[in-house]
Enzyme design. Structure first.
Site, short mmCIF file in Angstrom:
data_model
loop_
_atom_site.label_atom_id
_atom_site.label_comp_id
_atom_site.label_asym_id
_atom_site.label_seq_id
_atom_site.Cartn_x
_atom_site.Cartn_y
_atom_site.Cartn_z
N ALA A 151 6.14 -0.89 -0.68
CA ALA A 151 6.20 -1.96 0.31
C ALA A 151 5.94 -3.32 -0.33
O ALA A 151 6.60 -4.31 0.00
CB ALA A 151 5.18 -1.69 1.43
N TYR A 152 4.96 -3.36 -1.24
CA TYR A 152 4.67 -4.61 -1.94
C TYR A 152 5.90 -5.10 -2.69
O TYR A 152 6.29 -6.27 -2.59
CB TYR A 152 3.50 -4.39 -2.91
#
Length: 240
Positions: A151-152
């Site tokens: 996600a980052y």
């Protein structure tokens, strides 16, 4: 007539590490700065004493982002630059709801700069050709991806893409670029084994410190031509 006061540079996440170093760099150049911070670290008091305008902000919600934008709009008639340094780091790990991880990463790295760029656009315009800047701080993982921080990495990749879109939208008055760092400096608690492992990931085998970022920011601010580009600061890590 006296020389006009320079317009302030806005730095999000300016209370520690690279954001703090950038704030002091500009203060030492007699350049006004506006700093956002989430947590009131002792360093914030030093910035305030030195003349910086420090605004506490909660970027975890869109309402918080817009409340911060309103404070900036009340405090100045223009901006020299926006440096989007505010960041968060979450991994996909057991027990953490995946939807929450993704939402958090997208909120800080995508929603926040997207909303601020739009809300503060009028403060950047009207100062001349290539007279203003937006700099997004992305990450080396934009190029490689990350199996532990999916996600980052995705949120930073979205921010990288927005660099080109905003460059098209705001030219020629505003230049928009991004900086994609890997290891720049260690945390105090990082042990010797971790530090050596991290250093070995790049060809240059060093953590260059904040000055490497500051020098690149200065280059981008003084250029009258460069826009829509991402500048890696990775010590040749992509060649390992």
């Amino acid at each position: 007539m006296g020389k006009a006061q320079p317009l302030p540079i806005l730095i999000t996440g300016g209370g520690r590490r690279i954001g703090l170093a950038l704030a002091w760099h500009f203060i030492n150049q007699k350049q006004p700065v506006i700093v956002s911070y989430r947590t009131h670290y002792p360093a914030i008091d030093g910035l305030i004493k030195a003349g910086a305008q420090c605004i506490q902000a909660d970027f975890s919600t869109n309402d918080g982002v817009m409340a911060f934008a309103d404070e900036v709009l009340k405090s100045t008639h223009g901006l020299r630059a926006i440096l989007h340094n505010a960041s968060a780091w979450m991994a996909e790990k057991l027990g953490a709801p995946l939807a929450d991880v993704l939402a958090c990463m997208m909120q800080i790295h995508v929603n926040t700069p997207y909303l601020l760029n739009h809300a503060l656009e009028r403060l950047l315009r009207g100062h001349g050709h290539a007279a203003s800047d937006i700099i997004h701080f992305t990450d080396y993982v934009v190029e490689r991806g990350s199996d532990k921080h999916i996600a980052y990495a995705a949120s930073k990749a979205a921010l990288d893409n927005m660099t080109r879109s905003f460059a098209r939208k705001l030219a020629p008055e505003v230049k928009v670029n991004s900086i994609a760092p890997s290891l720049i400096l260690f945390n105090e608690h990082d042990d010797a084994e971790y530090r050596q492992q991290a250093l070995n990931k790049s060809l240059m085998k060093t953590a260059p410190g904040e000055k490497e970022v500051i020098d690149l920011v200065d280059y981008l601010l003084t250029s009258c031509f460069v826009t829509g580009r991402s500048f890696p600061l990775d010590g040749g890590r992509h060649l390992r």
